[in-house]
Design an enzyme around this catalytic site. Structure first.
Site: not given
Length: 276
Positions: A227, A197, A129
């Protein structure tokens, strides 16, 4: 290990875990990725795994996870992180290519990297991601001074995380953004194994997980996993913002994660590879 296929001998791929990520990867392999063939799958619920495998055009064998390394050249780990130690050890000991989305679990078992040097195995962590890892890896060839990451997720995407349970943090009825963690990527990956992760991968690609700073926010105002990364290096200063659409099957996982694994597999055999 040599992972080059031949026209008569495509590389055999096995998948551990047919959840939100693994099933999408299996479907892509079944539809056709040049030089690759899906030969086996494994899952915690053998009956459910067999039913999922049966939906594919060319149904793979359903095996115990411990048997995947003997059946395939490449084992793709899309299983829950609790199964990581046994699976990773079996694949590395067999000298296979081990591709895992569980970067946080890898942080707790970095001895596998040294073991891979002796067995000829390779460990590959897809971008997942976290778009922009190419830039971080390139900067790490020089000197990186600082890496920070701020993650914002809908509260439902963080529910049940060990850190929240251990610290008695409830997200029920949350009406405004709440910072639920601040620390390094090692501690964050341990406390949120199903969620960050991305932070573990960022740490491995850059200045190390111990020096990578992380904040995690539960934010009812967002409907995507957001993010934000800032990197200060001697070669460049850059900021990245990624808004990943959560998977319908598992809100803890972004939809792009499965696509990243598929792209990584495709890159193993493609005649042209773009990017670091």
């Amino acid at each position: 290990m040599d992972v080059r296929p031949t026209p008569d001998a495509p590389l055999r791929v096995a998948i551990a875990g047919l959840g939100a990520i693994g099933l999408k990867v299996a479907q892509a392999l079944d539809a056709g990725l040049p030089g690759l063939v899906l030969v086996a799958v494994a899952g915690r619920d053998a009956a459910k795994t067999a039913a999922q495998a049966a939906t594919l055009r060319c149904a793979p064998a359903v095996l115990d996870a411990a048997a995947l390394a003997e059946a395939a050249d490449i084992v793709v780990d899309c299983a829950p992180s609790a199964s990581f130690p046994a699976l990773a050890t079996s694949v590395v000991d067999a000298g296979r290519l081990f591709m895992t989305v569980n970067a946080g679990a890898l942080l707790r078992h970095l001895g596998l990297v040294a073991r891979a040097k002796t067995t000829g195995a390779r460990i590959v962590v897809p971008t997942g991601a976290l778009l922009g890892l190419d830039a971080v890896r390139a900067a790490a060839e020089g000197r990186i001074e600082r890496v920070t990451m701020i993650t914002r997720k809908p509260p439902g995407g963080l529910e049940g995380a060990p850190w929240l349970v251990e610290h008695g943090i409830s997200l029920a009825g949350l009406t405004e953004a709440k910072c639920v963690f601040e620390g390094d990527a090692v501690e964050g990956a341990r406390g949120f194994p199903a969620n960050v992760n991305v932070a573990a991968a960022l740490g491995l690609a850059g200045i190390g997980p111990e020096r990578t700073r992380l904040q995690i926010w539960a934010d009812p105002a967002v409907d995507r996993n957001v993010h934000t990364i800032e990197v200060e290096a001697d070669s460049a200063r850059f900021s990245l913002r990624i808004e990943n659409v959560p998977s319908t099957e598992n809100p803890r996982t972004g939809r792009i994660t499965a696509l990243s694994v598929i792209a990584c597999l495709r890159g193993l055999t493609a005649p042209l590879r773009v990017g670091t």
